[in-house]
Design a protein around this motif. Structure first.
Motif, PDB file in Angstrom:
ATOM      1  N   LYS A  49       0.765  -1.456  -0.138  1.00  0.00           N
ATOM      2  CA  LYS A  49      -0.071  -0.259  -0.121  1.00  0.00           C
ATOM      3  C   LYS A  49       0.557   1.504   0.344  1.00  0.00           C
ATOM      4  O   LYS A  49       0.141   2.583  -1.073  1.00  0.00           O
ATOM      5  N   THR A  50       1.878   1.286   0.929  1.00  0.00           N
ATOM      6  CA  THR A  50       2.918   2.642   1.369  1.00  0.00           C
ATOM      7  C   THR A  50       3.079   2.305  -0.565  1.00  0.00           C
ATOM      8  O   THR A  50       3.589   3.746  -0.980  1.00  0.00           O
ATOM      9  N   THR A  51       3.971   1.429  -0.709  1.00  0.00           N
ATOM     10  CA  THR A  51       4.525   1.559  -1.992  1.00  0.00           C
ATOM     11  C   THR A  51       4.101   1.980  -3.318  1.00  0.00           C
ATOM     12  O   THR A  51       4.310   3.352  -3.537  1.00  0.00           O
ATOM     13  N   ALA A 170      -2.936   9.244   1.457  1.00  0.00           N
ATOM     14  CA  ALA A 170      -2.551   9.626   3.310  1.00  0.00           C
ATOM     15  C   ALA A 170      -1.715   8.170   3.359  1.00  0.00           C
ATOM     16  O   ALA A 170      -3.111   7.854   3.035  1.00  0.00           O
ATOM     17  N   ASP A 171      -1.456   8.231   4.042  1.00  0.00           N
ATOM     18  CA  ASP A 171      -0.983   7.094   4.971  1.00  0.00           C
ATOM     19  C   ASP A 171      -1.057   6.372   6.057  1.00  0.00           C
ATOM     20  O   ASP A 171      -0.885   7.285   6.809  1.00  0.00           O
ATOM     21  N   GLU A 172      -2.476   5.907   6.227  1.00  0.00           N
ATOM     22  CA  GLU A 172      -2.982   5.775   8.147  1.00  0.00           C
ATOM     23  C   GLU A 172      -3.025   7.161   8.530  1.00  0.00           C
ATOM     24  O   GLU A 172      -2.849   7.186   9.279  1.00  0.00           O
ATOM     25  N   PRO A 173      -3.740   7.935   7.818  1.00  0.00           N
ATOM     26  CA  PRO A 173      -3.568   9.211   8.159  1.00  0.00           C
ATOM     27  C   PRO A 173      -4.036   8.918   9.809  1.00  0.00           C
ATOM     28  O   PRO A 173      -4.356  10.197  10.507  1.00  0.00           O
TER      29      PRO A 173
END
Ligand SMILES: Nc1ncnc2c1ncn2[C@@H]1O[C@H](COP(=O)(O)OP(=O)(O)O)[C@@H](O)[C@H]1O
Ligand SMILES: [Mg+2]
Lengths: 236, 381
Positions: A49-51, A170-173
């Motif tokens: 996901k982050t990638t 947004a990464d796990e905001p």
């Protein structure tokens, strides 16, 4: 004739070499996202996901395949041009806020505008507007260590939107926030999508957060395994 | 690429990492203080001992003697020296010091005949020549010596067993005069231990033109070769270089101390920057995520390094200039004085070098920081 999607991934692949082995956190992903969409990215830890988010935010580069955002092929940009593209086109909201500790809330939000030639009065106006919009104007002279998690995230969101980019990632905001703060941050993000028309790509583990999205993508081992559009009719 | 509107970022880093800044700037200041002090000594020695093309002063000393206590020449040599062609004037001097070894606060008495004092080219700053003439124990005190010892007109002081009264404070273009006390020759001959009527330490000889300097020196030594007290005559700068030989050597060696100070500055600043860049890997990744180009990040890091270095350099150079200006130090050995003065050029050089070292210290960490892949930085921490 259909208009091209805002984000277009074709066989998008990111691989890392680790000694002799090659890790491929993202494998030949095809994805189209129209402008103004709100996409939730879900999947187990390590699913890529982050990638994917980093590639879309232009802070990482594909190993293979293509990634076109707003008509710009990110893979073909030089490092400097890619930086300029980021400044103009994308705001990144991190799980751990990532504010600069020696700068006040105001100064953190001002950072993206330091890259633009603009009168300081205009810069001030925009920073004040972003702080107002995220409901944190009263804390403008606080340092990050003097703020709660929810407040820090508001500042981070203000910083992400101050240059008025069309795209927010947004990464796990809400991943580090208590339920109440998380709900407040979610409704802020939803407003940015609905009212300001920002295209929003958000990684989340939380189904309640994902429920706000128009579309939920499920990643597993670097591949897209499901694409739910329960609210697809809302997007238009 | 870097723009004035980015500069506040650098200032904020420096101001708000207060402990790091104070420690680094303090260290740099200490090293630059030492560097500037060493430079000032180097300049002082060079000024005093480098022969000049327009030099017209010779010093006649007892051959094979190197100390004012052992150079003993008959005063009556004066008449024979005056008779040598191209000699304009001769001043017999008896020199007495309170400390024959090297020191920073030595008192040097120079006994001169009353009629010669006019030819010394002294400017009277306080007191008067008449007052000096009127008293047997009167002294005309050089400006630096007076400032160093806090002497004023009318005051008495003693050194080397000689007690004198200050009749005037004097200044002149000759560096030696800054740090000596001129007294009456007969008075000093009487007052000093191992004194002696008719004996002087040296003759200062003025030659009419610089190009005759060497020839006159040879003529003087030839004149006294077969006397009981043969002479050794040399240009004043060469005489000082010879007399102060040990000090000159030591000061020459301190050159390395100066370089070491610069190396210390480089190390200090580089260390501070390397550590802070390591600490701020994530912060730089954030800036890059916001659209800062890697070159801009590198420039900000180098600027921070320059700023730390400049602050320390300016503080150290300023402190050195202040201390030297207030202290009026003179390196004295064997009765010759080398005035160590605050040198604006040396201070400016120090500050400039500090800036250069700042660049050097910042370049490598800046280059490394700008090369890190952004996404990696967020994972690393
Ligand atoms: N720079 C890297 N070097 C090596 N492996 C990496 C790197 N970045 C990510 N990975 C690997 O890729 C996989 C996916 O990571 P990530 O995209 O962060 O997953 P998620 O965000 O879904 O938890 C993980 O197994 C991770 O270890
Ligand atoms: Mg992740």
């Amino acid at each position: 004739m259909t208009t091209a999607p805002f984000i277009q991934c074709r066989s998008l692949t990111r691989a890392y070499r680790k000694g002799a082995t090659v890790i491929t956190p993202l494998r030949e992903l095809d994805l189209d996202v129209p402008a103004g969409d709100f996409v939730a990215l879900m999947g187990p830890s390590g699913s890529g996901k982050t990638t994917l988010l980093n590639l879309i935010a232009g802070i990482d580069r594909p190993t293979a395949g293509s990634l076109i955002i707003g008509g710009v092929d990110l893979g073909r940009l030089s490092a400097a041009r890619l930086a300029d593209w980021r400044a103009a086109s994308v705001g990144y909201v991190f799980q751990l806020y990532n504010l600069v500790p020696v700068l006040t809330a105001y100064e953190n939000v001002e950072l993206p505008l330091l890259l633009r030639r603009m009168p300081s009065r205009e810069r001030h106006r925009r920073v004040a507007l972003a702080l107002e919009l995220t409901g944190i104007a009263d804390r403008h002279d606080h340092y990050p260590r003097q703020l709660s998690g929810g407040q820090e995230q508001r500042v981070a969101i203000a910083r992400a939107i101050v240059a008025d980019p069309p795209l927010l990632v947004a990464d796990e905001p809400t991943g580090d926030l208590d339920g109440e703060s998380a709900a407040a941050i979610m409704s802020l993000l939803v407003r940015l999508n609905r009212e300001l028309g920002k295209t929003l790509i958000m990684v989340t583990h939380d189904p309640r957060s994902a429920a706000h999205a128009r579309r939920t993508l499920h990643l597993e081992k670097g591949r897209l395994v499901a694409d739910d559009r329960p609210n697809a009719e809302a997007a238009a | 690429m870097i723009n004035p509107r980015h500069l506040p970022l650098v200032f904020k880093q420096v101001v708000r990492h207060r402990t790091r800044t104070l420690l680094t700037v303090g260290g740099v200041a200490a090293a630059m203080f030492l560097f500037c002090a060493v430079q000032a000594m180097q300049h002082a020695v060079a000024r005093a001992t480098d022969g000049r093309a327009d030099e017209t002063t010779l010093v006649v000393y007892r051959e094979n003697r190197f100390c004012p206590f052992t150079s003993r020449l008959p005063e009556h040599y004066e008449r024979r020296i005056v008779a040598i062609p191209h000699v304009r004037s001769v001043v017999p001097l008896k020199i007495v010091v309170n400390n024959c070894r090297a020191g920073l606060d030595v008192i040097t008495f120079r006994g001169v005949p009353e009629e010669s004092v006019e030819s010394l080219g002294l400017r009277i700053l306080e007191g008067s020549l008449e007052a000096w003439r009127a008293r047997g124990d009167a002294a005309l005190v050089g400006r630096s010596l007076a400032a160093r010892r806090g002497l004023s007109v009318g005051q008495s002081f003693d050194a080397a067993g000689v007690t004198v009264t200050v009749a005037g404070i004097v200044d002149s273009d000759a560096p030696q005069d800054q740090s000596v006390a001129y007294v009456h020759l007969p008075f000093l001959q009487r007052a000093a231990r191992g004194g002696g009527q008719g004996i002087v330490t040296q003759f200062n000889v003025k030659v009419d033109e610089a190009r005759h300097l060497e020839a006159v020196a040879r003529a003087i030594d030839a004149e006294f070769r077969d006397d009981q007290e043969p002479t050794y005559t040399s240009p004043e700068t060469a005489f000082i270089a010879r007399a102060a030989h040990d000090v000159v050597e030591i000061v020459g060696f301190t050159r390395w101390l100066g370089w070491a100070c610069l190396a210390a500055v480089l190390g200090l600043v580089a260390n501070a920057i390397v550590l802070s860049v390591q600490d701020r890997v994530k912060e730089h990744a954030i800036l890059q995520t916001l659209g800062f180009r890697s070159g801009l990040i590198a420039a900000l890091i180098v600027l921070e390094s320059i700023l730390l270095s400049l602050l320390g350099g300016a503080a150290g150079a300023g402190a050195a200039a202040g201390v030297l200006a207030w202290g009026h130090f003179a390196l004295t050995v064997e009765g010759v004085n080398i005035a160590v003065a605050a040198d604006p050029l040396a201070a400016a050089t120090g500050v400039g070098l500090a800036a250069l070292l700042g660049v050097a210290a910042g370049l490598f960490p800046a280059w490394r920081a700008s090369r890190r892949p952004i996404a990696q930085c967020f994972r690393a921490v």
